[in-house]
Structure formats: structure tokens, C-alpha cells
Design a protein around this motif. Structure first.
Motif, PDB file in Angstrom:
ATOM      1  N   GLN A 615      -9.918   4.528  12.644  1.00 45.10           N
ATOM      2  CA  GLN A 615      -8.637   3.901  12.310  1.00 45.10           C
ATOM      3  C   GLN A 615      -8.260   2.868  13.365  1.00 45.10           C
ATOM      4  O   GLN A 615      -7.726   1.815  13.041  1.00 45.10           O
TER       5      GLN A 615
ATOM      6  N   ILE B 581       0.143   5.839   3.664  1.00 46.47           N
ATOM      7  CA  ILE B 581      -1.017   6.508   3.057  1.00 46.47           C
ATOM      8  C   ILE B 581      -1.579   7.539   4.021  1.00 46.47           C
ATOM      9  O   ILE B 581      -1.805   8.700   3.676  1.00 46.47           O
ATOM     10  N   MET B 582      -1.741   7.120   5.275  1.00 43.40           N
ATOM     11  CA  MET B 582      -2.350   8.029   6.258  1.00 43.40           C
ATOM     12  C   MET B 582      -1.421   9.181   6.617  1.00 43.40           C
ATOM     13  O   MET B 582      -1.849  10.326   6.702  1.00 43.40           O
ATOM     14  N   CYS B 585      -1.255  11.712   3.712  1.00 45.19           N
ATOM     15  CA  CYS B 585      -2.478  12.507   3.641  1.00 45.19           C
ATOM     16  C   CYS B 585      -2.526  13.491   4.803  1.00 45.19           C
ATOM     17  O   CYS B 585      -2.923  14.649   4.636  1.00 45.19           O
ATOM     18  N   ALA B 614      -7.509   9.448   1.576  1.00 47.69           N
ATOM     19  CA  ALA B 614      -6.835   8.340   2.266  1.00 47.69           C
ATOM     20  C   ALA B 614      -7.647   7.061   2.130  1.00 47.69           C
ATOM     21  O   ALA B 614      -7.103   5.988   1.818  1.00 47.69           O
TER      22      ALA B 614
END
Lengths: 676, 676
Positions: A615, B581-582, B585, B614
Motif C-alpha cells: 500500500q 475501501i481499505m 475491509c 479490497a
């Protein structure tokens, strides 16, 4: 235009000495007489009747099996007119690049230059090809005469249509030996990989020049991964660090390439191309006034194309991708299954993968035609859009064929040594095979054809000797075509013959695909096989020369096409770059070294570490993406200046229309106007 | 321009009846006499001397403590000239939107319209403000007369400079009661949340209209998460599904907003704004010829700004973010520590978080000034760039303050119930507090000031009665200023006074920040507290009215500013959308429900499941991002048409310059030109 007739006169005089050939058109021998007359008539007809206003000549025909060969030329004034229409960018007398217009011919022809200095042969070929491709059916043409089934709609581009139906077999420009020799000399042996991109562009057009510029840029950028890879080879524990640096480097390279590409496009005058430009010849639609230019051309609503793309093509391509995926799985399964019955080190075990490779090659070839058909059916307005969507489909499919097996080996089978050997094999063998296929195959083909041409020539000489008999034959084969004929000894005849038999350079797709696959092999698993970049670099240094040789010597001269960027490839490489972050992190997570380095860590914690790493790298990527602007500052300024100048001109033009400046203002406010 | 003097005459006549006030300028009472004279002179001076060519009037001054109040106006012809310079987009007689030019006045004034129909009061205020802000120091002005320390560089914008040094206290346009009443009527009670965006833009300018358009669009788009949230409230097991849908919806909404925003910008004629436009008044640089327009204006290389941004500002902001992060950590640590000594349910335990909240408010206020200073120092060319980089800094800092504690609670403390209660408190309490702060505080302030104004008026009445004595006082307070004076009973005097005392509407930053924080609270953890969207929706329906009321009634009228989009906010919301989103999740992965649903799965396998989820959602997001074009088709066509027309005009203009068409061509090719 008053000057046109004056110049036509000049051309009438010229025609007696037969003008130069710009494009050669080959027509099937058994074409219906009326169709041939109609085609020739169209090429010569006035623009207002949908014609091309071009000059056409033909070669003698010695037998009924031989194709008709037409040499297309154009008057000088016609060339200048098309150059204006296509907005060719030329350097004016003040050294400034701008759009050529006939009215300013003086500005573009300083001192005693002629139009041959202004327009290169490549320019002329492009202009004539454009005009040929834009010959359109008039409302009287319901079908091709003699072929009632080949139905035409109003204003359809007839040359691509006749090509689709096989009436016209080939259209190609001729090589210029002089220019080609000069170009090749500075190209095959480039100093420090610097190719003569401008000369390539002048000879082969923007599409091909941009491919070679990209190849060069990409090859140079490989130097960094090579160094990192070599360091990683020596200090194995530093691999994760180098790998992280690698993926950042990939992003940086792709962002910088966008800038480079925009600089080139600016200099070539293609940066302003949009999806609202003149439609491509194959664009279907009802005739209507164009919302942008006000000219009459085929119109078709964009949302129809969008609907077709997302509702039909996308699902179909997705299904094909799934099928290709299963094909791969089956090959693995069969291999697994066979391992129980045959010797796992013998040659029998290789059968599934060999069969799979063959199947992939065959299926890919079919899919390529299918994707072209599908994209044609989607009916994109411009050539660039068409190419972009065609390439997107092909890349998606090739992605499955080329990379999914690696993903399977890495993340399902978790067999890192197999992955490494697979990478090694593919990089070395497939690249070697490519060189073979690209250079040696066409060489052999050309040898075969040139011997065939020799026979034809001998035949011609013989029939020339036959005299009387031959003349009669010629008369029979040119029914009612009142066009000039090239003399038997014209060197253009054998040149057209030779080059017509050369293999056709389809487009840059295969070349880009090769780089794309290589890019994937180098970066997707650079942590597993960091030395891959070195093989790629070596290959590409050879590739530049091989590709240059191939396109100069082995292929028929391709028609120059204007593009502003590498189209769908930019995004394809970017997606691969993004994926490589995840695959490398994934592979590093799976490697046993990590567990040895962090013996006390739980499995979940290690996994989280690599998620965070991925990430973070994706974040860096995003930051680079928004931090680096797509165009260099000078291009932005130059475009803004041009935009500003144009707007000022528009204002000026409008203000010229209104002569009674401020008259109304005064009458409203009752102020008596004082005269000065 | 010959017509200018004719119109000046008209204005001379008008001046006897005192022209309307467009902008009010307030100057400190104790300003040096020479500085005042210089400022007034500059405002009236010719453009070629760096002046504003504006009309200036003043109010009487009753005491030495009272500020000087100047009313700025402009002649009609001056307004038209600035309108042309700023390329105001107006509808011409044919109903087409295009750039106004004085020379085509006839085209823009059909029938018996006057220029008051052409230029709204808001337009005039913008034009006069622009001219005021662009009054520049000449090479003779080394410093502000009377203040040798306030050094001026050549061509510096002097009004912002005098404002920075506190000599000018306020510059503001006046409200129009009539127009405001009409606007407010259709705004406070919008049908189905549809606001009169065009009217807002005409009255308050693009910046504010765009904020309200965004607020409306965002509020409407909240309906979907509200429905999903309510469903998730009833069927708790469906939360993960709704949550995935939610984050996709957010992406879709932001992409569609971009299109909407571009449509508005096209209609408002701001879509073509670039970073190469006319520099903002605060832009520093040596005078030079602009590469785009060829006009002389300050020039400073862009790379200096880039270097300052990345080498200085970025590290500083990063350090500030880290410090803010530690401040948060300390507050958590103190709370942890206190739990051992005090009652964990008592009020004492709240002290750390209350202290932290207070500290954050104070630190934020300081950081805001600091960020403005830093961005000013970076020296961005245009106002839009300046705003974008200022907002980016502030958003980064606020992100840490507002959201990092939530991340800490969710992923370090892993206390989902605490997270939920935190979300609830913040959404309900902070939004309530905001409404209070935004509406009630200014109401009270205004009440306080209006009573003060009443006193001033009484004083004025008294001094007016005093007659003789007052006249003398006035004479003393206007040393050597030979400018017209507003009569004591002019209603503009009390209007200027009242509105001058109203609170200033700084900019849209606070309003956007409020939405940004809300957006984060609703979407970052929508799986934990899905009903958040409902509170947000209710809040926003009220917010539209509160903000509308606030800006119409409670604040001084803000100066209209042109923008083409919501600037840095678009990206800020997008990043938050991506993060959500992260985070969602992540939170779902941590929730015990998942482990109950998948009892046989290992921890690593569950984690991998959520990583894949994700990544899949991020993929969908990317697909939407590239699949949805930023501009609607009609805007693209309209822009392309305008571009095409401009280029044609440029070609035409150039061809007009060359009269001897094709003369050279004929001479080169030796064809005798036939005359027709």
C-alpha cells in the motif's frame, strides 16, 4: 479558386512526362470490367462528386492472371490542398512550426525553395493515401458496378470497402532508395542507442517513429533495473529493497515517457488530435453536419459505441479471457495427471505445455481477427480510438495467455524455483525465437518472391520481344480505360512488383506486444529473478537494430499514420507496473527468507507487513502520478500561446464583422459622437 | 481608442449625480496624509502609470478615530474595457455564449438593452475589484509615501500590499437588497433541494455557486448510502455487501461530479482557466514579456515554486502532521494512564479528550495562517493554484486531526464499540455545534454591531444639526483630497457602515472542510456505523438552508471569484474514497462476525480474503475512473468547436496578411498566370 486552372495547365504539360508514383494500387485480375472503370473513374473524379481528383497511371498487363497495377500520383496543387486540409505542420520562413495553408505558400517557401522541399515524399504518400481512402460513394452508387451484392451506403469510403471485399488486393507507397539508404546508415548503428527519430518520422510516419522512440526510452530506462539486478545477484539479502526501488522506477519511467511523448507529439503537430477529428474511412453513420467543423461527414452517436463496448464487447472479451484461463488450467492439470504415469524428467511430460503453447498461438491469431471485427463493429470515429480499443481487447487477452500461468505458479503452486526457470526460459528462448521469426522468416520469403519476380521480368522481356502479339493483348486487357500507361522500361514497374511481394508490415501491435511481455517478465517477478532486466536490455539493444533492419529492408513500405501517443499501450504498461508492486510483495511474502529474518513474527503479522509495504508503494506511485505533469512546461506554454493567439484571431475576426463600433452605445446613452 | 474620449464626456456629466458604489474601501484613521493621497491618486491614475482609472468618492468623517470610507465606482466604458480584458462570457444577440469584446458591443446589446442589462451589479463589482487589485507600483514608487519601511518592488500590486500592512482594513462590495431578496426567496426553501445555482453565481460568483452545487450534488448522492444504511440496520448480516456497494458508489459520485462541475464551468466560461492565466495580484517576479500573451507582467520560473514546494513546504507539513499525530497519541496515553487512578465512567476521564479537542482547534488556527504564509511564499502564479496548494496543506493536516484518532481506535485499540460511539458523537454533536457556530454566533455579533451603528447614526444626525462646526471638521479631515463627497443623507453611507461591520466570509474552506469531515465519518467506517449517512443527509438538508441564510444575511458580501472546479477538494474527496475501501475491509476483517461465519478458515486465509476484496474494489474504482470521461460529450464538442473556429480564424488572419497568393508558386514553376 481562380489559381487552380492556371496550375492545372502546368500539370497538363507535366502529364506528358508521367508524374512520379506516390502510391501503388493492385486490383484482382478477374475484376468485373464495369467495376474497374468505376474505380478508376472515382479516383480521377472531382471532389464534389466524391472523387479523389488524383492522377492515375497503369502498368501493362501480360496475362489474364496478372493483377492490374495502378500508379497513383497527384498534381502539385492538389497535394498542397490536401496538406492544408490535413493541417500539416511545417516550418515557415521564420523557423516557426505551424499549420500549412495554401494562401501562405510564400511564408513556407523562402528564397528559391520549391514545393519538393516543403513536402517530403513521405508527406506526399500520406496525402495521396488519405485522399484515396476518402473517396466516397455518391448517392447514385448503390453498389459496386458488376457486384450487386456489394452494397454501398451513401458516402461510404469505397477504397477500404473494395479492399474488404478483396477487389483491391494491395495499396502501398514505394520506397525511396536514396532516403532509405541515408536513414538506414544512421539507424542500424546508433551512437549510444540514439536513433534518428526525426528522420524515421519523416520516412515512416509518426506511428512507427513513436514506437522506436518508446523502445529507445524503455531500453535506456532498463539500465537502472540492470544495475539493481546485478547488485541483487551479489547481495541477495538486499533484493526486497531493490525490488521496491524497481517498482517506483517503473512508475517514474512511465510518467516521464508521457512527457517525452507529448514533446514529440507537439513537434509533430499531432498533440491536438482528439476523438472529434475527421472520421476514419471505416466510420459508418448517416451524413450530417459535424458539430465541430460544420462540414458534412458521417455522424453516429457516441453512446451507441459506448453501449456496444460495455454491453457486448466487454462481456465477450471477459468470456474469452476466462476460456483462455481454463485452457491454461487444463494444461497444468494434464501435466499434474501425467506426472503419475510418465517419467517426470522425460520429454513426454513436456507435451502438455507444448500443446498449450501451440494452442495459444492459434487461438491468439483467431482472437486477433475477432477483436478487429468487434472493434470495427463498435464503430469508433477516429483511427486512434479504433486502435486504442482494439489494442485494449488484445492486451487483455494476451495478459491471460502470457502472465496468468506465472501467477498460477507463483501463488497457487507456490513453486518459486519453477517460476524462476519459467522466467528464464521465456526470456531467453522466446526472445531468440522472436528475432528469428522477425528477421529470418521474411528474409527467406523475400528470397522466394524475388526469384519469382525475376521470372516475371523475363516473361515481360519475352513478350516485349513478341511485339505485335503483345500489343493486341494489352488492348484487350484495358477495356475503355483512357489513362496513361507506364512504358515497359520504367524502373517503377519492377520496384512496384518487388515491393508488392514483400511481406506487409501490419502495424506496431506485435512490436509493442513483444515489449509488453518482456516488461511483464522483467518487472512482475523481479524479486524472484532480478537478472531478467539484463537479458531484456541485451535483447532490446539487438531489437532496435533488428526492427530497424526489418522495417527498412524486409517489409513493404508501410503507409505513414499520424498518432499523438502510444495509445492503449501507455495504460497497459501502467497497469502492469501497478500489478508488479503487488506480485513482488506477494512473492517476497511467500519466500522462506522472510520467515528466517523474522522468526518471532506470526504469519498474520508478516502478511500485514507486506500489505502495508504494497500500500505504501502504491501510495508513492499515486504521488508520482499526480506530482509529475503530463506535459513539459514548454509544451504547456506553447499550446497556451497558440490557444491564446487563436482566440485573439477569432475576436479580431468577429470585431471586423462589426464596423459600427460603439455606435449603438452612443445612441443609447445619447452622447453626441465627436469626430476626431 | 478614439471612442474613449467621447464616452468620458458622458461620464463627466454623470459624475455630477454621483455614480453608483461598486466597492467600498476602508482605510485606517491614522494613515499618513501622504500615503492617503498616494493611494487615492493611484486609484484614479491612468492605467499606463499603474493606476486603476477608477472613480472614487468618500464619506464624511466625523471624528479622528473613524476610518476613512471610500466608495469606488467606474465609468461605463471602463467597465466594458475590463469586461473584455477578463474575457467575460456573455450571451450575444443570437443566444450564443461567447467572450465579450467592446468592438462587438452591438452583438451583445440587442434591441434597446443597455449595458446595465449586459453587466450585472455582481459583474461590475468583480470588474472593479479586479482593477483595484491590479493597481501596481510604478518604478518611482520605492515605498508607500510616509512609510519608508513598507518597501515596494516594481509593479507590485499595491492594494493587497496596503491590506497586508493594515493600512487598508476592508475592501468589500455592497449587497443589492432587491436582488438578494429575490435570490433568498428561491433559495431558502428549494424544491426537492434544487437551488437556483445560476442566480447564486450571478450574485455571489463562481466559487460560492460551485460550493452550493457540490453540496447539493453530494447531498442527493447520500440518498443511496442512506437506503443501504437503513437496510444494513435491519439485516445486519448484509452489511459487508452494502459496504462494498457504498465505496463503489462514492467513486461513481465523485466521477459524475467532475462531469457536472465541468458542465457548469463551461457555461460560466471558466473551463479554459489554466495555470498560465494572468498572474494573481500577490505573484512576485521580475517584469517580463509573457510567453503566452506577449503582455508585460511579472515572471517567475515555475521550477522555483516546485522546488520550494517539494523541498521546503512538503517536509515542513509532514513534520507538522507527525507532531499532530503525537498530540493525538499523547491524549490517548494520558487517558489510558488516568484510567488506573480515576473512575473510568466519571467526568474526569474526559479531561484528556477535551484538552485535546481544544488544542486541536488552537493548533489548526495557527496552522491555517502558517499554511497561507507558506503558500504565499511558494509564489504560485494564479489564484486557483494558490488555493489548491493552500487547501492541500490544510487538508493533509486536518486529516491527521480528524481521522487518525478513528484509525487508532479501529486498528490499534481494535475497539469497535468505542469507534461506533465516537462516530455517533462526532456526527451528531459536531454537526450541531457547527450549525450553532455558523448561524447563531454571527447573528449575535451582528446584533451587537448594528446597535453600535445606530449610535454612529445618531452621532451623525447630531453633528449634521451642528452645521457650521461639522463643516469645519470635515474640511480638516480631508487634506488635499480633491474627490467628490457623498451627501450625509446618502443611503449608501449607512449600508456601507452596516455591511462593513458584518463578519467577513473568509472563503469556502470551512464549508468544504465540514463536508470533508462528514464525508470521512460517513464512508471511512460505514461498515461499523451504516446509519451515519442518514444523519449526514439530515444535516445537509439543513446545511443548505443554514449556509444560504448565513451568506445572504449574516456575512458581508464576498467578492466574486472565478474558478473552474472545486480545486484540491476533488482529489481530497477521492483519496478519502479510496481509503474508505481499505478501512472498511480492515474493519470487516477485524469484526468477530466474520470468524463466526467462516469458522474453519485460518487467520491468514481470512486476511487474504479481505485483501482480495479490497484489491478487487480498488480495481473497480480504477475501471470507473478511466471509463467515465471527465467532461460530458456536449462540453467536449463545444470546446472542440470553439477551438476549431479559433484555429480557422487564425489561419484566416494569417492568410489575409499574405496578399500575393500563389504568386511565388507560379514564378517557381514558370507557368504564365492567366487572369480571369
Amino acid at each position: 479558386m481562380g489559381y487552380a486552372s492556371a496550375v492545372e495547365l502546368a500539370d497538363d504539360e507535366e502529364q506528358t512526362q508521367l508524374p512520379p508514383t506516390y502510391v501503388v494500387v493492385k486490383v484482382v485480375p478477374d475484376i468485373h470490367e464495369r467495376a474497374l472503370q468505376w474505380l478508376v473513374g472515382k479516383i480521377r473524379a472531382k471532389k464534389s462528386d466524391g472523387g479523389g481528383e488524383l492522377v492515375i497511371m497503369m502498368e501493362e498487363k501480360y496475362s489474364s492472371e496478372q493483377e492490374y497495377t495502378f500508379h497513383i500520383s497527384a498534381t502539385k496543387i492538389k497535394l498542397l490542398e490536401i496538406a492544408e486540409e490535413l493541417e500539416l505542420i511545417k516550418r515557415d520562413a521564420h523557423g516557426k512550426l505551424r499549420e500549412f495553408t495554401v494562401a501562405q505558400l510564400d511564408d513556407f517557401l523562402p528564397n528559391d525553395k520549391t514545393i519538393d522541399d516543403l513536402l517530403t515524399l513521405s508527406d506526399k504518400q500520406t496525402l495521396v493515401t488519405h485522399e484515396l481512402e476518402n473517396i466516397r460513394a455518391s448517392s447514385d452508387d448503390k453498389f459496386i458496378p458488376g457486384y450487386p451484392l456489394f452494397k454501398l451506403y451513401d458516402n461510404q469510403a469505397i477504397i477500404p470497402f473494395a479492399q474488404n471485399w478483396g477487389l483491391i488486393t494491395k495499396i502501398y507507397p514505394l520506397h525511396e532508395e536514396e532516403a532509405l539508404k541515408k536513414l538506414a546508415g544512421s539507424w542500424y548503428m546508433p551512437r549510444f542507442m540514439r536513433q534518428p527519430i526525426e528522420d524515421i518520422r519523416n520516412y515512416f510516419g509518426e506511428t512507427i517513429a513513436l514506437y522506436f522512440a518508446f523502445l529507445e526510452y524503455y531500453t535506456l530506462s532498463l539500465v537502472v533495473p540492470v544495475i539493481l539486478g546485478l547488485l541483487g545477484y551479489v547481495f541477495t539479502e538486499t533484493v526486497p529493497f531493490f525490488c521496491a526501488f524497481n517498482v517506483v522506477w517503473v512508475t517514474l519511467f512511465l510518467e516521464l515517457w508521457k512527457r517525452k511523448s507529448n514533446s514529440l507529439a507537439y513537434n509533430w503537430g499531432t498533440i491536438g488530435m482528439t476523438s472529434l477529428d475527421e472520421p476514419r474511412p471505416g466510420f459508418r453513420g448517416v451524413m450530417g453536419v459535424d458539430a465541430v467543423t460544420g462540414k458534412v461527414c458521417p455522424q453516429s452517436p457516441r453512446f451507441m459505441t459506448t453501449l456496444k463496448m460495455y454491453l457486448v464487447s466487454l462481456p465477450i472479451v471477459a468470456v474469452c479471457m476466462v476460456l483462455a484461463f481454463y485452457l491454461m488450467l487444463i494444461s497444468f492439470w494434464v501435466e499434474e495427471y501425467m506426472k503419475e504415469y510418465v517419467d517426470p524428467d522425460g520429454w513426454l511430460i513436456m507435451i502438455p505445455s507444448v500443446v498449450y503453447s501451440l494452442l495459444v498461438t492459434i487461438v491468439s491469431a483467431y482472437f486477433r481477427d475477432f477483436a478487429t471485427y468487434l472493434t470495427e463493429w463498435e464503430n469508433h470515429r477516429t483511427q486512434s480510438q479504433f486502435e486504442r480499443h482494439r489494442v485494449t481487447k488484445l492486451v487483455l487477452f494476451e495478459f491471460v495467455n502470457q502472465f496468468l500461468s506465472l501467477f498460477y505458479i507463483a501463488f497457487i503452486m507456490k513453486d518459486i524455483s519453477m517460476l524462476r526457470s519459467q522466467l528464464k526460459t521465456m526470456l531467453i528462448i522466446s526472445q531468440g525465437a522472436n528475432h528469428f521469426q522477425e528477421v529470418f522468416m521474411p528474409l527467406t520469403m523475400n528470397y522466394y518472391y524475388s526469384s519469382k519476380t525475376e521470372k516475371l521480368k523475363q516473361k515481360a522481356r519475352r513478350s516485349s520481344e513478341a511485339g505485335q502479339a503483345q500489343e493486341k493483348a494489352v488492348e484487350r486487357s484495358f477495356p475503355l480505360l483512357n489513362i496513361p500507361q507506364l512504358p515497359v522500361d520504367d524502373p517503377r514497374i519492377s520496384q512496384a512488383e518487388n515491393e508488392g511481394n514483400m511481406e506487409e508490415y501490419q502495424d506496431t501491435f506485435d512490436d509493442y506486444l513483444e515489449l509488453y511481455i518482456q516488461f511483464g517478465y522483467v518487472f512482475l517477478f523481479s524479486s524472484v529473478y532480478p537478472i531478467a532486466a539484463l537479458w531484456a536490455l541485451i535483447n532490446n539493444v539487438l531489437e532496435i537494430r533488428a526492427d530497424a533492419y526489418k522495417i527498412c529492408k524486409l517489409y513493404r513500405r508501410p503507409t505513414a499514420r499520424r498518432v499523438k501517443d502510444i495509445g492503449a499501450w501507455q495504460r497497459s504498461f501502467e497497469v502492469l507496473g501497478g500489478l508488479s508492486i503487488m506480485t513482488n510483495c506477494g512473492v517476497l511474502y511467500l519466500s522462506p527468507d522472510v520467515r528466517m529474518l523474522l522468526p518471532d513474527w506470526s504469519e498474520v503479522r508478516i502478511l500485514l507487513l507486506f500489505i502495508c509495504l504494497a500500500q505504501f508503494l502504491l501510495g508513492v506511485r499515486y504521488f508520482l502520478h499526480i506530482g509529475i505533469s503530463d506535459k513539459p512546461e514548454w509544451v504547456r506554454v506553447a499550446l497556451a500561446r497558440k490557444n491564446y493567439e487563436s482566440r485573439q484571431a477569432l475576436k479580431f475576426e468577429r470585431s471586423q464583422r462589426n464596423k459600427k463600433i460603439l455606435y449603438r452605445f452612443r445612441t443609447i446613452h445619447g452622447t453626441p459622437a465627436r469626430r476626431h
